[in-house]
Structure formats: C-alpha cells, structure tokens
Design a protein around this motif. Structure first.
Motif, mmCIF file in Angstrom:
data_model
loop_
_atom_site.group_PDB
_atom_site.id
_atom_site.type_symbol
_atom_site.label_atom_id
_atom_site.label_comp_id
_atom_site.label_asym_id
_atom_site.label_seq_id
_atom_site.Cartn_x
_atom_site.Cartn_y
_atom_site.Cartn_z
ATOM 1 N N ALA A 60 -10.251 -6.003 5.571
ATOM 2 C CA ALA A 60 -11.533 -6.462 5.036
ATOM 3 C C ALA A 60 -12.392 -5.309 4.527
ATOM 4 C CB ALA A 60 -12.290 -7.236 6.110
ATOM 5 N N SER A 61 -12.337 -4.180 5.208
ATOM 6 C CA SER A 61 -13.241 -3.096 4.842
ATOM 7 C C SER A 61 -12.652 -2.122 3.813
ATOM 8 C CB SER A 61 -13.661 -2.321 6.093
ATOM 9 O OG SER A 61 -12.536 -1.729 6.703
ATOM 10 N N ARG A 62 -11.328 -1.956 3.788
ATOM 11 C CA ARG A 62 -10.737 -0.910 2.936
ATOM 12 C C ARG A 62 -9.536 -1.417 2.149
ATOM 13 N NH1 ARG A 62 -9.944 3.996 6.998
ATOM 14 N NH2 ARG A 62 -9.698 5.176 5.095
ATOM 15 N N GLU A 63 -9.615 -2.628 1.628
ATOM 16 C CA GLU A 63 -8.468 -3.229 0.950
ATOM 17 C C GLU A 63 -8.073 -2.478 -0.324
ATOM 18 O OE1 GLU A 63 -6.876 -7.529 -0.686
ATOM 19 O OE2 GLU A 63 -8.959 -7.317 -0.110
ATOM 20 N N LEU A 64 -9.035 -2.112 -1.145
ATOM 21 C CA LEU A 64 -8.708 -1.423 -2.396
ATOM 22 C C LEU A 64 -8.097 -0.050 -2.141
ATOM 23 C CD1 LEU A 64 -11.793 -2.351 -4.580
ATOM 24 C CD2 LEU A 64 -9.495 -3.283 -4.694
ATOM 25 N N GLU A 65 -8.600 0.649 -1.132
ATOM 26 C CA GLU A 65 -8.029 1.946 -0.793
ATOM 27 C C GLU A 65 -6.604 1.789 -0.266
ATOM 28 O OE1 GLU A 65 -9.155 5.854 1.871
ATOM 29 O OE2 GLU A 65 -10.418 4.083 1.978
ATOM 30 N N LEU A 66 -6.378 0.722 0.521
ATOM 31 C CA LEU A 66 -5.042 0.434 1.037
ATOM 32 C C LEU A 66 -4.066 0.162 -0.106
ATOM 33 C CD1 LEU A 66 -3.249 -0.211 3.578
ATOM 34 C CD2 LEU A 66 -3.919 -2.580 3.214
ATOM 35 N N ILE A 67 -4.476 -0.634 -1.062
ATOM 36 C CA ILE A 67 -3.624 -0.929 -2.217
ATOM 37 C C ILE A 67 -3.327 0.352 -2.991
ATOM 38 C CG2 ILE A 67 -3.579 -2.117 -4.454
ATOM 39 C CD1 ILE A 67 -5.169 -4.383 -3.083
ATOM 40 N N LYS A 68 -4.330 1.214 -3.136
ATOM 41 C CA LYS A 68 -4.120 2.478 -3.850
ATOM 42 C C LYS A 68 -3.058 3.327 -3.158
ATOM 43 C CE LYS A 68 -6.204 6.277 -3.191
ATOM 44 N NZ LYS A 68 -6.975 7.467 -3.008
ATOM 45 N N TRP A 69 -3.137 3.446 -1.828
ATOM 46 C CA TRP A 69 -2.172 4.273 -1.099
ATOM 47 C C TRP A 69 -0.781 3.658 -1.142
ATOM 48 C CZ3 TRP A 69 -2.318 9.122 0.266
ATOM 49 C CH2 TRP A 69 -3.552 9.747 0.373
ATOM 50 N N ILE A 70 -0.683 2.329 -1.071
ATOM 51 C CA ILE A 70 0.635 1.690 -1.163
ATOM 52 C C ILE A 70 1.220 1.910 -2.551
ATOM 53 C CG2 ILE A 70 1.868 -0.503 -1.103
ATOM 54 C CD1 ILE A 70 -0.091 -1.421 1.047
ATOM 55 N N GLU A 71 0.385 1.818 -3.583
ATOM 56 C CA GLU A 71 0.870 2.043 -4.949
ATOM 57 C C GLU A 71 1.349 3.480 -5.155
ATOM 58 O OE1 GLU A 71 1.406 0.043 -7.559
ATOM 59 O OE2 GLU A 71 0.852 -1.687 -6.358
ATOM 60 N N ILE A 72 0.728 4.432 -4.470
ATOM 61 C CA ILE A 72 1.167 5.831 -4.583
ATOM 62 C C ILE A 72 2.594 5.975 -4.066
ATOM 63 C CG2 ILE A 72 0.825 8.145 -3.597
ATOM 64 C CD1 ILE A 72 -2.183 7.644 -3.786
ATOM 65 N N PHE A 73 2.896 5.339 -2.941
ATOM 66 C CA PHE A 73 4.201 5.502 -2.305
ATOM 67 C C PHE A 73 5.212 4.427 -2.708
ATOM 68 C CE2 PHE A 73 1.305 7.499 0.847
ATOM 69 C CZ PHE A 73 1.748 8.789 0.672
ATOM 70 N N ASN A 74 4.778 3.397 -3.389
ATOM 71 C CA ASN A 74 5.665 2.301 -3.746
ATOM 72 C C ASN A 74 6.720 2.769 -4.746
ATOM 73 O OD1 ASN A 74 6.647 -0.290 -3.799
ATOM 74 N ND2 ASN A 74 5.213 -0.993 -5.349
ATOM 75 N N GLU A 75 7.971 2.465 -4.449
ATOM 76 C CA GLU A 75 9.049 2.847 -5.356
ATOM 77 C C GLU A 75 9.085 1.892 -6.541
ATOM 78 O OE1 GLU A 75 12.536 2.884 -2.996
ATOM 79 O OE2 GLU A 75 11.956 4.687 -1.916
#
Length: 154
Positions: free
Chosen positions: A129-144
């Motif tokens: 709820a508090s950091r969803e956009l940041e979470l998506i950004k970090w997953i996109e960095i590491f996503n193959e």
C-alpha cells in the motif's frame, strides 16, 4: 579507491601555509561545497549501481534484493511459481463428456497455468500500500526479458 576523496582537506592542503587561517579555510570550504555535494551524489549512485549489479533475476537473488530494500528486518517478501491451477472446462452434450464438475472455485484469470505469469511476488499489504510504485520499479530492474509477474498482497 581513487574516488574516496575528502575535498575539504584537499582544498585546505592546496592553500599556502601562511593563508591557512580560520576565515580563509571557511571561505575555501564554502567554494568546494558544490563539488562535495556532487561527489556525495556520485557515491550514492555508485552504491545503488553496485547493489543492482550484485543481484539478478534469479528467484533467490530477486527475493534477497526485494527483502533488502523493502523488508530488511522481517524479510516477509516471497516469490512463488506462476503456474498454480489447472483449468476446469464445462463440456457440451455433443462432446459426451461427464457433466459433474465437483467444486469449482472462482479465480482470477492470471492464476491459471497457461496465462503467461511466470512468477508471483507475495508482499505484505502494508508495504504494497505504501510503496507499490517503488516495488514495481525494483522488480522491473531485475525482471528478465520475456518473463511476466504478478504482485499479490498478503
């Protein structure tokens, strides 16, 4: 390393010895402060880049990186498989298959095995709820490349 420089000491050491008075030192330090700020930004960016380079899209590294960034103490972020449920089909009479279906659960269309979701990231709801956009950004960095994911709040 070569980039660990204390610019304040460096600037004071470049002064002639007879000019090293408190007012002159304060003046020189005020002139060097913008360079010190740029150097600080460089060190912060370097630390983030090293963190990214030390991790990749493998499940163990992705889980570690997300837990390091978002939930360092409790480490509650998990990564599960995307292939969860097989589909149940309702057949027509012409197909002459059994009509009995048993218990059918209503699920999201991305929860089935053939939807293309490769992995699911389970995140605590408070973090989501508090950091969803940041979470998506970090997953996109590491996503193959070519892998799809889904984020679920627990």
């Amino acid at each position: 390393m070569w980039y660990n420089i204390d610019f304040y000491i460096w600037a004071v050491n470049l002064l002639v010895i007879r000019l090293r008075k408190p007012k002159m030192i304060a003046f020189v330090k005020s002139l060097v402060t913008p360079i010190v700020n740029i150097h600080y930004d460089f060190l912060q960016k370097k630390a983030i880049d090293e963190f990214i380079l030390n991790h990749n899209g493998q499940v163990c590294y992705l889980r570690k990186a997300l837990n390091d960034v978002f939930d360092n103490e409790l480490r509650r972020i998990r990564i599960g498989s995307g292939n969860q449920y097989n589909r149940q089909y309702i057949y027509t009479r012409a197909e002459q298959k059994p009509v009995y279906l048993g218990k059918i659960y209503i699920r999201d269309k991305s929860a089935f095995a053939d939807t293309g979701i490769d992995y699911i990231v389970y995140v605590p709801k408070k973090i989501l709820a508090s950091r969803e956009l940041e979470l998506i950004k970090w997953i996109e960095i590491f996503n193959e490349a070519g892998t799809a994911y889904k984020i679920i709040g627990e």
